[in-house]
Design an enzyme around this catalytic site. Structure first.
Site, PDB file in Angstrom:
ATOM      1  N   GLU A 228       0.805  -1.225   0.000  1.00 24.57           N
ATOM      2  CA  GLU A 228       0.000   0.000   0.000  1.00 24.57           C
ATOM      3  C   GLU A 228       0.841   1.280   0.000  1.00 24.57           C
ATOM      4  OE1 GLU A 228      -3.805   0.090   2.218  1.00 24.57           O
ATOM      5  OE2 GLU A 228      -3.255  -1.883   2.961  1.00 24.57           O
ATOM      6  N   HIS A 244       8.731 -27.480   3.805  1.00 27.11           N
ATOM      7  CA  HIS A 244       8.009 -28.658   3.317  1.00 27.11           C
ATOM      8  C   HIS A 244       7.454 -28.461   1.915  1.00 27.11           C
ATOM      9  CE1 HIS A 244       8.400 -30.665   7.195  1.00 27.11           C
ATOM     10  NE2 HIS A 244       8.321 -29.435   7.679  1.00 27.11           N
ATOM     11  N   LYS A 335     -13.645   0.299  -4.461  1.00 26.02           N
ATOM     12  CA  LYS A 335     -14.785   0.413  -3.532  1.00 26.02           C
ATOM     13  C   LYS A 335     -15.923   1.201  -4.188  1.00 26.02           C
ATOM     14  CE  LYS A 335     -12.367  -0.097   0.931  1.00 26.02           C
ATOM     15  NZ  LYS A 335     -11.907   0.501   2.179  1.00 26.02           N
TER      16      LYS A 335
HETATM   17  C1  F6R Z   1      -6.211   1.819   3.809  1.00 30.00           C
HETATM   18  C2  F6R Z   1      -6.133   0.440   4.290  1.00 30.00           C
HETATM   19  C3  F6R Z   1      -7.128  -0.562   3.830  1.00 30.00           C
HETATM   20  C4  F6R Z   1      -8.389  -0.529   4.708  1.00 30.00           C
HETATM   21  C5  F6R Z   1      -9.409  -1.577   4.239  1.00 30.00           C
HETATM   22  C6  F6R Z   1     -10.632  -1.678   5.149  1.00 30.00           C
HETATM   23  O1  F6R Z   1      -5.301   2.627   4.523  1.00 30.00           O
HETATM   24  O2  F6R Z   1      -5.255   0.131   5.036  1.00 30.00           O
HETATM   25  O3  F6R Z   1      -6.498  -1.816   3.890  1.00 30.00           O
HETATM   26  O4  F6R Z   1      -8.045  -0.760   6.046  1.00 30.00           O
HETATM   27  O5  F6R Z   1      -9.813  -1.270   2.937  1.00 30.00           O
HETATM   28  O6  F6R Z   1     -11.177  -0.436   5.454  1.00 30.00           O
HETATM   29  P1  F6R Z   1     -11.525  -0.097   6.988  1.00 30.00           P
HETATM   30  O7  F6R Z   1     -10.236  -0.181   7.717  1.00 30.00           O
HETATM   31  O8  F6R Z   1     -12.070   1.291   6.970  1.00 30.00           O
HETATM   32  O9  F6R Z   1     -12.520  -1.113   7.421  1.00 30.00           O
END
Ligand code: F6R
Length: 342
Positions: A228, A244, A335
């Site tokens: 990330e 293994h 998203k």
């Molecule tokens: C962004 C990040 C992502 C979010 C993931 C879930 O910085 O680390 O991995 O953590 O998309 O979102 P949340 O944490 O808001 O449930």
């Protein structure tokens, strides 16, 4: 709670500040945890921690940190569904920094339906609103942080307090967290320069990271942060399992790979021996090999030391590659696309 990062555009390069503030975050997380109102439970048969990405990785540490003291099994759930056996004897920790992550919301809804005992850990969103309305225990994290991955201190410590206050584990962790944050404060400059050197070796190589079985959570965190923050692919595997299968794959020209072994000086003797004996395989085939040792007293302290070092590695690698460690546009875009199919 108003935070300093609410306007992301004006705060380009906030990741450096967020990583540097990790010890302060641990301190603030302790204050939040101590004040949290969580009912003590009886008859809990297992714990299910639901959370994705930056809000999910804390569960891997929690599981390992409490392994010697937990009275019940700790299970990690990273999907829309929860297991059919989950019922009123299952404590579900729903962890989502934004409170709007669809997998976690779906798992939370399933936990409600299956009558589980629920604690929500979030800074807001749908999860917090619904959990409060339903009268479940909640731990509110400070809102306004732009990156859940930079809130590991909050989610990890909140989960430990949730388990402790609900009666599943003793409070072994507060002192260890204080030791950790004090060490990191003292050693941060040294850790930053160590991390920069590691990052330099990763610029034109893909890191393959190994450690003893109990280092799995830390290796996962390094991988996710390299992905990330640095926009870099990486993978990891643990000993003894890699002996293994994966060891056989180490044959051929892998000069584009850098092996990074994350080690604790008190790793189980048999694991250390396996890592020592496998070193020559890596040195023969890989483009580079290095060992990174933890520092600290407790396993928690040593693990969070390596976590913090890895966070800096990902930060410096981003810098060296000319990438912006702050943005994860591709996740945000995905998203948004998914929302169209609701
Ligand atoms: C962004 C990040 C992502 C979010 C993931 C879930 O910085 O680390 O991995 O953590 O998309 O979102 P949340 O944490 O808001 O449930």
């Amino acid at each position: 709670m108003g935070r300093k990062f609410l306007n992301i555009e004006e705060n380009y390069e906030y990741m450096e500040k967020l990583i540097a503030e990790f010890p302060d975050q641990l301190q603030e997380a302790l204050d939040i945890g101590r004040k949290a109102l969580i009912e003590s439970r009886k008859d809990i048969h297992e714990v299910l921690i639901c959370g994705m990405g930056g809000s999910g990785v804390g569960a891997h540490f929690v599981k390992d940190f409490v392994s010697e003291t937990a009275q019940v099994p700790i299970l990690i759930n990273k999907d829309y569904e929860i297991p059919a056996f989950a019922d009123e004897h299952t404590l579900v920790l729903a962890s989502s920094y934004s409170g709007n992550t669809e997998e976690t919301l779906a798992a939370y809804a399933a936990a409600k339906k299956q009558n589980c005992s629920i604690i929500a850990i979030s800074s807001g969103g749908e999860l917090m609103a619904d959990a409060q309305a339903a009268g479940f225990d909640t731990i509110s994290l400070p809102a306004g942080y732009p990156a859940p991955r930079a809130c590991l201190g909050f989610s990890l410590v909140a989960q430990l307090f949730a388990l402790h206050k609900s009666g599943c584990v003793p409070n072994f962790f507060e002192e260890q967290i204080i030791d950790t944050l004090e060490r990191i404060k003292l050693e941060q400059e040294d850790m930053r320069s160590k991390a920069e050197q590691i990052a330099q070796l990763m610029v034109d190589r893909l890191p393959v990271m190994y450690g003893a079985n109990r280092t799995d959570a830390t290796l996962l965190r390094w991988r996710q942060q390299l992905n990330e923050n640095a926009k870099h692919l990486a993978w990891h595997q643990v000993f003894p399992e890699m002996n293994h299968n994966e060891i056989v794959g180490w044959k051929g020209d892998y000069s584009q790979l850098l092996v990074v072994a994350l080690r604790h000086r008190d790793d189980p003797a048999r694991h250390q021996l396996r890592m020592d004996l496998t070193r020559e395989v890596f040195q023969h085939w890989a483009g580079g090999y290095m060992e990174v040792y933890s520092r600290g007293g407790s396993f928690l302290e040593k693990s969070l030391y390596l976590v913090h070092l890895g966070d800096w590695v990902s930060y410096y690698l981003a810098e060296l590659k000319g990438e912006n460690p702050d943005e994860v546009k591709v996740i945000d875009h995905l998203k948004e696309q998914l929302k169209k199919y609701d």
